[in-house]
Design a protein around this motif. Structure first.
Motif, PDB file in Angstrom:
ATOM      1  N   LEU A 129       0.826  -1.208   0.000  1.00  0.00           N
ATOM      2  CA  LEU A 129       0.000   0.000   0.000  1.00  0.00           C
ATOM      3  C   LEU A 129       0.862   1.260   0.000  1.00  0.00           C
ATOM      4  O   LEU A 129       1.542   1.559   0.978  1.00  0.00           O
ATOM      5  CB  LEU A 129      -0.929  -0.001   1.214  1.00  0.00           C
ATOM      6  CG  LEU A 129      -1.927  -1.153   1.297  1.00  0.00           C
ATOM      7  CD1 LEU A 129      -2.791  -1.005   2.546  1.00  0.00           C
ATOM      8  CD2 LEU A 129      -2.799  -1.227   0.050  1.00  0.00           C
ATOM      9  N   HIS A 130       0.813   1.970  -1.115  1.00  0.00           N
ATOM     10  CA  HIS A 130       1.507   3.250  -1.240  1.00  0.00           C
ATOM     11  C   HIS A 130       0.596   4.195  -2.027  1.00  0.00           C
ATOM     12  O   HIS A 130      -0.016   3.803  -3.037  1.00  0.00           O
ATOM     13  CB  HIS A 130       2.842   3.094  -1.967  1.00  0.00           C
ATOM     14  CG  HIS A 130       3.798   2.179  -1.273  1.00  0.00           C
ATOM     15  ND1 HIS A 130       4.484   2.538  -0.130  1.00  0.00           N
ATOM     16  CD2 HIS A 130       4.172   0.898  -1.548  1.00  0.00           C
ATOM     17  CE1 HIS A 130       5.237   1.533   0.262  1.00  0.00           C
ATOM     18  NE2 HIS A 130       5.064   0.522  -0.578  1.00  0.00           N
ATOM     19  N   ASP A 131       0.488   5.417  -1.565  1.00  0.00           N
ATOM     20  CA  ASP A 131      -0.397   6.396  -2.185  1.00  0.00           C
ATOM     21  C   ASP A 131      -0.081   6.548  -3.673  1.00  0.00           C
ATOM     22  O   ASP A 131       1.075   6.748  -4.063  1.00  0.00           O
ATOM     23  CB  ASP A 131      -0.236   7.738  -1.473  1.00  0.00           C
ATOM     24  CG  ASP A 131      -1.418   8.665  -1.697  1.00  0.00           C
ATOM     25  OD1 ASP A 131      -2.531   8.159  -1.898  1.00  0.00           O
ATOM     26  OD2 ASP A 131      -1.219   9.892  -1.659  1.00  0.00           O
ATOM     27  N   GLY A 132      -1.107   6.410  -4.509  1.00  0.00           N
ATOM     28  CA  GLY A 132      -0.953   6.557  -5.949  1.00  0.00           C
ATOM     29  C   GLY A 132      -0.583   5.283  -6.681  1.00  0.00           C
ATOM     30  O   GLY A 132      -0.502   5.275  -7.916  1.00  0.00           O
ATOM     31  N   ARG A 133      -0.371   4.197  -5.956  1.00  0.00           N
ATOM     32  CA  ARG A 133       0.049   2.933  -6.564  1.00  0.00           C
ATOM     33  C   ARG A 133      -1.157   2.161  -7.081  1.00  0.00           C
ATOM     34  O   ARG A 133      -2.242   2.198  -6.503  1.00  0.00           O
ATOM     35  CB  ARG A 133       0.789   2.082  -5.525  1.00  0.00           C
ATOM     36  CG  ARG A 133       1.449   0.829  -6.056  1.00  0.00           C
ATOM     37  CD  ARG A 133       2.655   1.150  -6.877  1.00  0.00           C
ATOM     38  NE  ARG A 133       3.428  -0.052  -7.178  1.00  0.00           N
ATOM     39  CZ  ARG A 133       4.146  -0.204  -8.283  1.00  0.00           C
ATOM     40  NH1 ARG A 133       4.204   0.748  -9.180  1.00  0.00           N
ATOM     41  NH2 ARG A 133       4.845  -1.307  -8.476  1.00  0.00           N
ATOM     42  N   ARG A 134      -0.974   1.456  -8.193  1.00  0.00           N
ATOM     43  CA  ARG A 134      -2.006   0.575  -8.743  1.00  0.00           C
ATOM     44  C   ARG A 134      -1.676  -0.873  -8.402  1.00  0.00           C
ATOM     45  O   ARG A 134      -0.546  -1.325  -8.622  1.00  0.00           O
ATOM     46  CB  ARG A 134      -2.086   0.713 -10.265  1.00  0.00           C
ATOM     47  CG  ARG A 134      -2.644   2.042 -10.760  1.00  0.00           C
ATOM     48  CD  ARG A 134      -2.450   2.148 -12.266  1.00  0.00           C
ATOM     49  NE  ARG A 134      -3.184   3.264 -12.830  1.00  0.00           N
ATOM     50  CZ  ARG A 134      -3.095   3.640 -14.112  1.00  0.00           C
ATOM     51  NH1 ARG A 134      -2.266   2.974 -14.931  1.00  0.00           N
ATOM     52  NH2 ARG A 134      -3.793   4.654 -14.563  1.00  0.00           N
ATOM     53  N   LEU A 135      -2.649  -1.572  -7.862  1.00  0.00           N
ATOM     54  CA  LEU A 135      -2.450  -2.958  -7.455  1.00  0.00           C
ATOM     55  C   LEU A 135      -3.496  -3.857  -8.079  1.00  0.00           C
ATOM     56  O   LEU A 135      -4.664  -3.462  -8.244  1.00  0.00           O
ATOM     57  CB  LEU A 135      -2.562  -3.096  -5.933  1.00  0.00           C
ATOM     58  CG  LEU A 135      -1.665  -2.231  -5.048  1.00  0.00           C
ATOM     59  CD1 LEU A 135      -2.010  -2.455  -3.583  1.00  0.00           C
ATOM     60  CD2 LEU A 135      -0.204  -2.552  -5.307  1.00  0.00           C
ATOM     61  N   LEU A 136      -3.080  -5.081  -8.400  1.00  0.00           N
ATOM     62  CA  LEU A 136      -4.020  -6.143  -8.743  1.00  0.00           C
ATOM     63  C   LEU A 136      -3.901  -7.211  -7.669  1.00  0.00           C
ATOM     64  O   LEU A 136      -2.802  -7.677  -7.357  1.00  0.00           O
ATOM     65  CB  LEU A 136      -3.718  -6.743 -10.122  1.00  0.00           C
ATOM     66  CG  LEU A 136      -4.136  -5.916 -11.332  1.00  0.00           C
ATOM     67  CD1 LEU A 136      -3.769  -6.647 -12.618  1.00  0.00           C
ATOM     68  CD2 LEU A 136      -5.631  -5.616 -11.316  1.00  0.00           C
ATOM     69  N   VAL A 137      -5.027  -7.586  -7.099  1.00  0.00           N
ATOM     70  CA  VAL A 137      -5.067  -8.566  -6.025  1.00  0.00           C
ATOM     71  C   VAL A 137      -5.754  -9.823  -6.537  1.00  0.00           C
ATOM     72  O   VAL A 137      -6.906  -9.763  -7.005  1.00  0.00           O
ATOM     73  CB  VAL A 137      -5.824  -8.017  -4.800  1.00  0.00           C
ATOM     74  CG1 VAL A 137      -5.808  -9.040  -3.674  1.00  0.00           C
ATOM     75  CG2 VAL A 137      -5.211  -6.698  -4.346  1.00  0.00           C
ATOM     76  N   LEU A 138      -5.057 -10.940  -6.489  1.00  0.00           N
ATOM     77  CA  LEU A 138      -5.632 -12.218  -6.894  1.00  0.00           C
ATOM     78  C   LEU A 138      -6.434 -12.773  -5.729  1.00  0.00           C
ATOM     79  O   LEU A 138      -5.886 -13.066  -4.665  1.00  0.00           O
ATOM     80  CB  LEU A 138      -4.526 -13.195  -7.308  1.00  0.00           C
ATOM     81  CG  LEU A 138      -3.542 -12.688  -8.378  1.00  0.00           C
ATOM     82  CD1 LEU A 138      -2.571 -13.804  -8.753  1.00  0.00           C
ATOM     83  CD2 LEU A 138      -4.271 -12.182  -9.608  1.00  0.00           C
ATOM     84  N   SER A 139      -7.728 -12.918  -5.918  1.00  0.00           N
ATOM     85  CA  SER A 139      -8.631 -13.287  -4.832  1.00  0.00           C
ATOM     86  C   SER A 139      -8.576 -14.771  -4.508  1.00  0.00           C
ATOM     87  O   SER A 139      -8.410 -15.613  -5.402  1.00  0.00           O
ATOM     88  CB  SER A 139     -10.069 -12.922  -5.189  1.00  0.00           C
ATOM     89  OG  SER A 139     -10.299 -11.543  -5.035  1.00  0.00           O
TER      90      SER A 139
END
Length: 423
Positions: free
Chosen positions: A151-161
């Motif tokens: 978690l970092h401000d402005g970062r894009r993440l994809l989370v594999l559920s």
């Protein structure tokens, strides 16, 4: 490392096993090479959902993976030795998929891997996100807490559920860490006819559990008062729960610099206190490993809470007194001693446990321990430094310096010719 690395591979010919990636679009989305492998297979192994995507024309015997999956791989392959086997995988088998386990069991290059576009590729295509600029975090078989490290401000993440309930768990974690304004999009059944997208923010997430086959896209946005937790060692002291037993920020950054973590390496953190050294070692790379040894049970529990909150729940916490508690631990690449230096046998036990090339770093603020480190510096070499930090504080209507206790630090690298113990 898999336990498969210590036992011989299953004796199967290279042509006997194909690993076929399949998407939500099922049979219709497979190329001819993948279809041929499935049609030719005498045994079809996969999850219930994946096997259900195959048409009746695939006549091989269908075998569903048991749970837990990984321990069953070797036995299933051995049970069907001599048959042509096709193993089904979601998307790209080598991207957090069964392809890794099969390669470890059979040997590199033995299974024929036929990849399908991964869910990450599909998601980035839908979102317009460059794959190389998008960080992926998998929560399949892993605790939700590990997302916190990304978690970092402005970062894009994809989370594999892991399942249909993962989006709600991710929203809760984002809120807890001050990232409630983050936009969340849950992409379901990517590439299939039932593809869908749920949109919202973590703060207002109220969608019911949907399809278990989903990927979560997160545009990280922190609230203005969220504590900034950076990507390099030296996190704010406020990031940790502690009772005063904490390697302070500036000394911690200097200590991690000397420990020099590298991907895949293992740290022993002796006298963990709040666990800050081990936590920040783990945060340097997702493949780093660490064991912290702490004799006080309450501090040990506190270390585990800090590890969860800062996104490294894989930290192993051993409650016990060193050196006795070191017995049976895996061989370290580096050892940090933050407490207990004067305990008889501790320094020798840590030094003896290190392989050639291993590093040892010890910090102290007491004269007794400092004398011990000076003695080892004379006999084993390395670097002996004193770290001193002062903070500006009010002095009446003016400003002055308040000196923190100086820290003596000894660091040394073990060479092939270096003797152990006091020799």
């Amino acid at each position: 490392m898999s336990s498969a690395s210590s036992v011989p591979p299953v004796p199967l010919p290279a042509s006997a096993v194909s690993v076929v990636g399949i998407g939500a679009d099922g049979w219709a989305g497979l190329p001819d090479t993948a279809r041929s492998a499935l049609l030719d297979a005498e045994v079809l192994i996969g999850g219930e959902r994946q096997l259900g995507l195959l048409p009746p024309v695939c006549t091989g015997r269908r075998v569903a993976w048991p749970s837990p999956l990984r321990p069953a791989v070797r036995g299933l392959l051995a049970a069907h030795a001599g048959s042509r086997i096709a193993v089904l995988a979601s998307g790209d088998p080598m991207f957090y998929g069964i392809g890794r386990a099969l390669t470890e069991e059979l040997g590199a290059g033995v299974p024929r891997v036929l990849p399908h576009p991964s869910s990450v590729s599909y998601a980035c295509a839908r979102l317009g996100w460059p794959v190389e600029d998008t960080e992926t975090v998998t929560l399949v078989g892993r605790p939700t807490a590990r997302l916190a490290a990304a978690l970092h401000d402005g970062r894009r993440l994809l989370v594999l559920s892991a399942d249909a309930d993962t989006p709600a768990a991710v929203a809760a974690l984002l809120r807890e860490h001050g990232f409630g304004p983050s936009r969340m999009r849950v992409l379901e059944q990517l590439g299939g006819t039932a593809e869908d997208c749920l949109d919202g923010t973590a703060d207002t997430w109220a969608h019911p559990s949907g399809d278990p086959l989903n990927v979560i896209a997160v545009d990280c946005l922190a609230t203005p008062d969220t504590l900034r937790v950076g990507a390099v060692p030296g996190l704010p002291d406020e990031a940790y729960e502690h009772d005063g037993q904490l390697t302070k920020r500036h000394v911690r950054a200097a200590t991690l610099g000397v420990l020099a973590p590298a991907p895949g390496e293992l740290l022993w953190d002796i006298g963990g206190g709040s666990g800050s050294i081990a936590v920040e070692w783990l945060r340097t790379h997702s493949s780093c490993r660490a064991v912290t040894v702490e004799r006080d049970p309450e501090r040990a529990r506190r270390i585990a809470r800090n590890a969860d909150r800062l996104g490294v729940p894989a930290l192993r916490v051993v409650t016990g007194r060193a050196p006795e508690a070191l017995a049976g631990l895996p061989v370290p690449d580096a050892v940090f001693i933050g407490g207990g230096l004067t305990v008889p046998g501790l320094l020798d036990a840590c030094w003896d446990a290190l392989p050639a090339g291993g590093r040892l770093v010890a910090n102290t603020v007491t004269m007794e321990s400092e004398a011990l480190l000076a003695d080892r510096y004379r006999s084993l070499g390395g670097d002996l430094v004193r770290l001193s930090v002062a903070h500006a504080v009010p002095v009446g209507g003016f400003t002055g310096w308040r000196q923190a206790m100086p820290v003596t630090q000894w660091s040394v690298r073990k060479a092939l010719s270096t003797p152990s113990g006091d020799n």
